[in-house]
Design a protein around this motif. Structure first.
Motif, PDB file in Angstrom:
ATOM      1  N   ASN A  72      -2.275  18.889  -4.312  1.00 45.59           N
ATOM      2  CA  ASN A  72      -1.957  19.022  -3.707  1.00 45.59           C
ATOM      3  C   ASN A  72      -3.389  17.808  -2.673  1.00 45.59           C
ATOM      4  OD1 ASN A  72       0.330  20.087  -3.160  1.00 45.59           O
ATOM      5  ND2 ASN A  72      -1.047  21.880  -2.370  1.00 45.59           N
ATOM      6  N   SER A  73      -4.115  18.044  -3.447  1.00 40.03           N
ATOM      7  CA  SER A  73      -5.463  16.717  -2.972  1.00 40.03           C
ATOM      8  C   SER A  73      -4.750  15.423  -3.314  1.00 40.03           C
ATOM      9  CB  SER A  73      -6.508  17.529  -3.150  1.00 40.03           C
ATOM     10  OG  SER A  73      -7.409  15.994  -2.613  1.00 40.03           O
ATOM     11  N   VAL A  74      -4.363  14.661  -4.630  1.00 41.72           N
ATOM     12  CA  VAL A  74      -3.909  13.928  -4.659  1.00 41.72           C
ATOM     13  C   VAL A  74      -2.625  13.037  -3.657  1.00 41.72           C
ATOM     14  CG1 VAL A  74      -3.069  12.426  -6.762  1.00 41.72           C
ATOM     15  CG2 VAL A  74      -5.045  14.208  -7.103  1.00 41.72           C
ATOM     16  N   ALA A  75      -1.445  14.124  -3.674  1.00 40.90           N
ATOM     17  CA  ALA A  75      -0.501  13.592  -3.073  1.00 40.90           C
ATOM     18  C   ALA A  75      -0.821  13.483  -1.258  1.00 40.90           C
ATOM     19  CB  ALA A  75       0.352  14.655  -3.150  1.00 40.90           C
ATOM     20  N   ALA A  76      -1.664  14.043  -0.863  1.00 48.14           N
ATOM     21  CA  ALA A  76      -2.332  14.409   0.675  1.00 48.14           C
ATOM     22  C   ALA A  76      -2.875  13.226   1.345  1.00 48.14           C
ATOM     23  CB  ALA A  76      -2.347  15.587   1.132  1.00 48.14           C
ATOM     24  N   SER A  77      -3.890  12.509  -0.348  1.00 46.43           N
ATOM     25  CA  SER A  77      -5.079  11.983  -0.206  1.00 46.43           C
ATOM     26  C   SER A  77      -4.551  10.326   1.101  1.00 46.43           C
ATOM     27  CB  SER A  77      -5.046  11.317  -1.352  1.00 46.43           C
ATOM     28  OG  SER A  77      -4.878  10.280  -1.918  1.00 46.43           O
ATOM     29  N   GLY A  78      -5.612   9.930   2.060  1.00 49.69           N
ATOM     30  CA  GLY A  78      -5.543   9.379   3.068  1.00 49.69           C
ATOM     31  C   GLY A  78      -5.187   7.405   2.898  1.00 49.69           C
ATOM     32  N   ASN A  79      -6.231   7.252   1.423  1.00 46.60           N
ATOM     33  CA  ASN A  79      -6.310   5.907   0.607  1.00 46.60           C
ATOM     34  C   ASN A  79      -6.201   5.724  -0.597  1.00 46.60           C
ATOM     35  OD1 ASN A  79      -8.716   6.380   0.205  1.00 46.60           O
ATOM     36  ND2 ASN A  79      -9.494   6.106   2.538  1.00 46.60           N
ATOM     37  N   THR A  80      -5.857   4.924  -0.902  1.00 48.13           N
ATOM     38  CA  THR A  80      -6.354   4.852  -2.295  1.00 48.13           C
ATOM     39  C   THR A  80      -7.810   5.469  -3.269  1.00 48.13           C
ATOM     40  OG1 THR A  80      -4.689   3.253  -2.856  1.00 48.13           O
ATOM     41  CG2 THR A  80      -5.634   3.288  -4.685  1.00 48.13           C
ATOM     42  N   GLY A  81      -8.613   5.233  -2.821  1.00 44.79           N
ATOM     43  CA  GLY A  81     -10.161   4.924  -3.500  1.00 44.79           C
ATOM     44  C   GLY A  81     -10.149   7.197  -3.266  1.00 44.79           C
ATOM     45  N   ILE A  82      -9.896   7.237  -1.886  1.00 45.10           N
ATOM     46  CA  ILE A  82      -9.749   9.101  -2.533  1.00 45.10           C
ATOM     47  C   ILE A  82      -8.805   9.784  -3.448  1.00 45.10           C
ATOM     48  CG2 ILE A  82      -9.299  11.291  -0.757  1.00 45.10           C
ATOM     49  CD1 ILE A  82     -10.893   9.957   1.280  1.00 45.10           C
ATOM     50  N   ALA A  83      -7.313   8.622  -3.993  1.00 41.77           N
ATOM     51  CA  ALA A  83      -7.094   9.615  -4.337  1.00 41.77           C
ATOM     52  C   ALA A  83      -7.178   9.212  -5.893  1.00 41.77           C
ATOM     53  CB  ALA A  83      -5.475   8.533  -4.239  1.00 41.77           C
ATOM     54  N   ASN A  84      -7.282   8.064  -5.644  1.00 40.44           N
ATOM     55  CA  ASN A  84      -7.977   7.664  -7.547  1.00 40.44           C
ATOM     56  C   ASN A  84      -9.738   8.863  -7.684  1.00 40.44           C
ATOM     57  OD1 ASN A  84      -6.607   6.337  -8.513  1.00 40.44           O
ATOM     58  ND2 ASN A  84      -8.049   4.357  -7.047  1.00 40.44           N
ATOM     59  N   GLN A  85     -10.253   8.884  -6.949  1.00 40.11           N
ATOM     60  CA  GLN A  85     -11.941  10.499  -7.031  1.00 40.11           C
ATOM     61  C   GLN A  85     -10.838  11.150  -7.005  1.00 40.11           C
ATOM     62  OE1 GLN A  85     -14.504  10.337  -3.813  1.00 40.11           O
ATOM     63  NE2 GLN A  85     -15.661  11.736  -4.761  1.00 40.11           N
ATOM     64  N   THR A 118       5.964  13.316 -19.904  1.00 39.27           N
ATOM     65  CA  THR A 118       4.898  12.483 -18.826  1.00 39.27           C
ATOM     66  C   THR A 118       3.400  13.111 -20.026  1.00 39.27           C
ATOM     67  OG1 THR A 118       4.302  11.555 -17.229  1.00 39.27           O
ATOM     68  CG2 THR A 118       4.788  14.271 -17.182  1.00 39.27           C
ATOM     69  N   THR A 119       2.678  12.164 -19.533  1.00 40.11           N
ATOM     70  CA  THR A 119       1.226  12.960 -19.791  1.00 40.11           C
ATOM     71  C   THR A 119       0.492  12.953 -17.806  1.00 40.11           C
ATOM     72  OG1 THR A 119       0.300  10.518 -19.401  1.00 40.11           O
ATOM     73  CG2 THR A 119       0.649  11.258 -21.617  1.00 40.11           C
ATOM     74  N   ILE A 120      -0.414  13.577 -18.031  1.00 39.50           N
ATOM     75  CA  ILE A 120      -1.026  14.077 -16.732  1.00 39.50           C
ATOM     76  C   ILE A 120      -1.935  12.954 -16.073  1.00 39.50           C
ATOM     77  CG2 ILE A 120      -3.438  14.491 -18.137  1.00 39.50           C
ATOM     78  CD1 ILE A 120      -1.744  17.050 -14.986  1.00 39.50           C
ATOM     79  N   ARG A 121      -2.544  12.026 -16.236  1.00 37.88           N
ATOM     80  CA  ARG A 121      -2.371  10.937 -16.167  1.00 37.88           C
ATOM     81  C   ARG A 121      -1.166  10.276 -14.816  1.00 37.88           C
ATOM     82  NH1 ARG A 121      -6.275   7.711 -14.681  1.00 37.88           N
ATOM     83  NH2 ARG A 121      -7.997   8.314 -16.012  1.00 37.88           N
ATOM     84  N   LYS A 122       0.401   9.524 -15.850  1.00 38.55           N
ATOM     85  CA  LYS A 122       0.538   9.755 -15.480  1.00 38.55           C
ATOM     86  C   LYS A 122       1.349  10.734 -14.554  1.00 38.55           C
ATOM     87  CE  LYS A 122       2.690   7.303 -19.053  1.00 38.55           C
ATOM     88  NZ  LYS A 122       3.462   6.841 -20.070  1.00 38.55           N
ATOM     89  N   TYR A 123       1.272  11.562 -14.179  1.00 43.84           N
ATOM     90  CA  TYR A 123       1.651  12.259 -13.318  1.00 43.84           C
ATOM     91  C   TYR A 123       1.165  12.165 -12.352  1.00 43.84           C
ATOM     92  CZ  TYR A 123       3.912  16.249 -10.407  1.00 43.84           C
ATOM     93  OH  TYR A 123       3.875  17.980 -10.233  1.00 43.84           O
ATOM     94  N   LEU A 124      -0.235  12.602 -12.420  1.00 42.61           N
ATOM     95  CA  LEU A 124      -1.512  12.191 -11.156  1.00 42.61           C
ATOM     96  C   LEU A 124      -1.011  10.728 -10.277  1.00 42.61           C
ATOM     97  CD1 LEU A 124      -4.463  13.546 -12.193  1.00 42.61           C
ATOM     98  CD2 LEU A 124      -2.434  15.198 -10.892  1.00 42.61           C
ATOM     99  N   GLU A 125      -0.379   9.467 -11.923  1.00 41.28           N
ATOM    100  CA  GLU A 125      -0.784   8.670 -10.824  1.00 41.28           C
ATOM    101  C   GLU A 125       0.771   9.021 -10.068  1.00 41.28           C
ATOM    102  OE1 GLU A 125      -2.066   5.905 -10.329  1.00 41.28           O
ATOM    103  OE2 GLU A 125      -3.762   6.426 -11.665  1.00 41.28           O
ATOM    104  N   TYR A 126       1.437   9.091 -10.408  1.00 52.22           N
ATOM    105  CA  TYR A 126       3.248   9.471  -9.702  1.00 52.22           C
ATOM    106  C   TYR A 126       3.134  10.191  -8.224  1.00 52.22           C
ATOM    107  CZ  TYR A 126       7.793  11.800  -8.471  1.00 52.22           C
ATOM    108  OH  TYR A 126       8.465  12.200  -7.699  1.00 52.22           O
ATOM    109  N   LEU A 127       2.300  11.157  -8.329  1.00 53.38           N
ATOM    110  CA  LEU A 127       1.684  12.431  -7.268  1.00 53.38           C
ATOM    111  C   LEU A 127       1.067  11.510  -6.159  1.00 53.38           C
ATOM    112  CD1 LEU A 127       0.480  15.745  -8.024  1.00 53.38           C
ATOM    113  CD2 LEU A 127       2.287  14.652  -7.233  1.00 53.38           C
ATOM    114  N   LYS A 128      -0.053  10.089  -6.527  1.00 58.25           N
ATOM    115  CA  LYS A 128      -0.702   9.056  -5.849  1.00 58.25           C
ATOM    116  C   LYS A 128      -0.029   8.213  -4.997  1.00 58.25           C
ATOM    117  CE  LYS A 128      -3.070   5.560  -7.337  1.00 58.25           C
ATOM    118  NZ  LYS A 128      -3.877   5.033  -7.711  1.00 58.25           N
ATOM    119  N   ASP A 129       1.287   7.333  -5.614  1.00 52.84           N
ATOM    120  CA  ASP A 129       1.694   6.485  -5.652  1.00 52.84           C
ATOM    121  C   ASP A 129       3.327   7.799  -4.934  1.00 52.84           C
ATOM    122  OD1 ASP A 129       0.731   5.196  -7.191  1.00 52.84           O
ATOM    123  OD2 ASP A 129       2.593   4.584  -8.329  1.00 52.84           O
ATOM    124  N   THR A 130       3.677   8.098  -5.054  1.00 51.56           N
ATOM    125  CA  THR A 130       4.827   9.296  -4.296  1.00 51.56           C
ATOM    126  C   THR A 130       4.366   9.952  -2.886  1.00 51.56           C
ATOM    127  OG1 THR A 130       5.092  11.266  -5.134  1.00 51.56           O
ATOM    128  CG2 THR A 130       5.849   9.052  -5.729  1.00 51.56           C
TER     129      THR A 130
END
Length: 156
Positions: A72-85, A118-130
């Motif tokens: 939920n934190s990755v999906a709701a992050s406001g910007n890319t930097g926070i999402a990557n962290q 998929t892998t966890i990294r790809k799934y987290l990137e998907y959450l960040k993008d969508t």
């Protein structure tokens, strides 16, 4: 004249008897009101046992809660930097970045159909993008070190 006298005497006697009955009834009710009530029977005191503590959550339950919050934190992050962290912090919970993530798309009679693995990294990137977390964790496997080694998701 005697008839009149007898009738009046009879009336007087009846009135006198009625007054005496009322007076006696009034005395009895006063006695009942004045008499103390008997003491209630002693109540046995039962020691209250504290409510049983709910069982401690298992390692899987703790991991599921942390992962749901991380997703939920990755999906709701406001910007890319926070999402990557958030992604890097979440990846620390897994045995490696290529941990498989299986998404159940259909289940019938205990037979599950999965989306493309998929892998966890790809799934987290998907959450960040969508910016949407549409899945929940239905099964989790931990390795000996307490890190996630496999993850199964389902649609909410």
């Amino acid at each position: 004249m005697k008839v009149n006298l007898f009738t009046s005497t009879l009336n007087r006697s009846l009135i006198l008897a009625l007054v005496m009955v009322l007076a006696m009834g009034a005395c009895k009710s006063k006695k009942k009101a004045v008499q103390p009530e008997p003491e209630p029977a002693p109540v046995e005191r039962v020691e209250e046992k504290p409510a049983p503590q709910p069982p401690a959550p298992t390692a899987e339950e703790v991991a599921v809660e942390k992962l749901e919050n991380a997703f939920n934190s990755v999906a709701a992050s406001g910007n890319t930097g926070i999402a990557n962290q958030s992604i890097e912090q979440t990846l620390a919970m897994f045995s490696n970045q290529d941990t498989p993530v299986l998404i159940v798309i259909h289940e019938e009679n205990g037979v599950k159909d999965y989306d493309e693995p998929t892998t966890i990294r790809k799934y987290l990137e998907y959450l960040k993008d969508t910016k949407k977390n549409l899945n929940f964790i239905s099964d989790i496997r931990l390795d000996a070190n307490g890190k996630v080694s496999e993850l199964e998701l389902r649609r909410k």
